[in-house]
Design a protein around this motif. Structure first.
Motif, PDB file in Angstrom:
ATOM      1  N   TYR A  36       0.805   4.045  -2.824  1.00 31.59           N
ATOM      2  CA  TYR A  36       0.472   5.423  -2.421  1.00 31.59           C
ATOM      3  C   TYR A  36       1.544   6.388  -2.926  1.00 31.59           C
ATOM      4  O   TYR A  36       1.223   7.466  -3.446  1.00 31.59           O
ATOM      5  N   ALA A  88      -3.898   1.476  -3.766  1.00 24.51           N
ATOM      6  CA  ALA A  88      -3.336   1.585  -2.416  1.00 24.51           C
ATOM      7  C   ALA A  88      -4.411   1.320  -1.377  1.00 24.51           C
ATOM      8  O   ALA A  88      -4.179   0.626  -0.382  1.00 24.51           O
ATOM      9  N   ALA A  89      -5.605   1.859  -1.599  1.00 29.50           N
ATOM     10  CA  ALA A  89      -6.716   1.634  -0.666  1.00 29.50           C
ATOM     11  C   ALA A  89      -7.038   0.147  -0.568  1.00 29.50           C
ATOM     12  O   ALA A  89      -7.295  -0.371   0.528  1.00 29.50           O
ATOM     13  N   SER A 121      -6.001   7.009   1.623  1.00 27.64           N
ATOM     14  CA  SER A 121      -5.943   6.612   0.212  1.00 27.64           C
ATOM     15  C   SER A 121      -7.287   6.834  -0.466  1.00 27.64           C
ATOM     16  O   SER A 121      -7.352   7.298  -1.620  1.00 27.64           O
ATOM     17  N   GLY A 123       0.820  -1.213   0.000  1.00 26.81           N
ATOM     18  CA  GLY A 123       0.000   0.000   0.000  1.00 26.81           C
ATOM     19  C   GLY A 123       0.847   1.253   0.000  1.00 26.81           C
ATOM     20  O   GLY A 123       0.547   2.215  -0.735  1.00 26.81           O
ATOM     21  N   PHE A 161      -3.832   5.631  -5.905  1.00 30.27           N
ATOM     22  CA  PHE A 161      -4.528   5.668  -4.621  1.00 30.27           C
ATOM     23  C   PHE A 161      -5.631   4.614  -4.495  1.00 30.27           C
ATOM     24  O   PHE A 161      -5.847   4.075  -3.408  1.00 30.27           O
ATOM     25  N   TRP A 200      -5.676   3.533   4.806  1.00 30.24           N
ATOM     26  CA  TRP A 200      -6.836   3.153   3.993  1.00 30.24           C
ATOM     27  C   TRP A 200      -7.740   4.371   3.818  1.00 30.24           C
ATOM     28  O   TRP A 200      -8.152   4.703   2.695  1.00 30.24           O
TER      29      TRP A 200
END
Length: 243
Positions: free
Chosen positions: A168, A176-177, A200, A164, A173, A197
């Protein structure tokens, strides 16, 4: 070899005391005396890395690896040979990581890709390659590598979290989330994963004039992630601001 052992024993307490520059002098003397064993080279690599001398660290790690992979190992007693082989198992990724620290990104990527040919689901190799590609400003390639990790189920929370962070930094994003969600699922009390989380998701779905409409359920996801974050860290001002 006896003189080498004496120098090794002289330098070891210096390392333990944090006197790295002094230990380097003695270890280099040992190397000058005898070059048929990897132990000094391995320790020198670590000390050089500790002191930010990454090019020299790489040289020593590679020299140690060459000895371990040579016939010299077979000539040693069984206990020594087993110890060398065990240390040698970690060397390829250590070399790659040190090449990254030395900003020798092309060499690091090539080394990691070679390792992955033999071990395509090695998370340590994939993680380091992804971070290297981010440093090389190749976000698309980095994303592809990180997605390979996300496709592996049952990993520790820390692996998903590291992925992640890489995504990021590459400003991917949404992906990444997904990585941080997996980290928070693998470890429900991972406050850092919940925070990233939430962050992101906010970064992925910007608001304001001209911003695209978030996909269905996106805002609910932000609220759900932030609520879990606030449960673990109820006094965090940033969590309230995001929500």
């Amino acid at each position: 070899e006896t003189a080498w052992i004496e120098k090794y024993q002289e330098a070891a307490p210096l390392v333990n005391a944090g006197e790295y520059e002094e230990s380097i002098v003695v270890f280099e003397q040992a190397n000058a005396i005898y070059k048929e064993r990897p132990e000094v080279m391995l320790t020198l690599g670590q000390v050089y890395s500790q002191t930010g001398q990454y090019d020299k660290a790489v040289e020593n790690f590679q020299a140690a690896e060459a000895i371990i992979n040579s016939e010299r190992t077979e000539q040693m007693d069984s206990a020594t040979a087993a110890s060398w082989r065990q240390q040698g198992e970690d060397l390829p990724v250590m070399i790659a990581q040190t090449l990254v620290q030395a900003e020798q990104y092309d060499e690091a990527a090539t080394a990691l890709e070679g390792l992955l040919e033999d071990d395509p689901e090695n998370v340590a190799y994939l993680r380091t390659l992804g971070s290297t590609l981010v440093a090389m400003d190749q976000p698309d390639s980095a994303q592809a590598v990180f997605n390979r990790i996300l496709d592996i189920d049952g990993l520790p929370s820390s692996d998903y979290y590291t992925v992640g962070i890489g995504l990021y930094r590459a400003e991917e994003f949404t992906q990444a989330a997904d990585a941080f969600e997996k980290a928070a699922t693998a470890s429900v009390n991972d406050r850092d994963a919940l925070e990233m989380w939430s962050r992101s998701l906010i970064a992925a779905y910007t608001t304001g004039e001209g911003a695209p409409e978030p996909p269905a359920g996106a805002l609910e996801d932000v609220v759900a992630a932030t609520d879990r974050w606030m449960e673990l860290d109820p006094n965090n001002r940033n969590a309230f601001l995001i929500k």
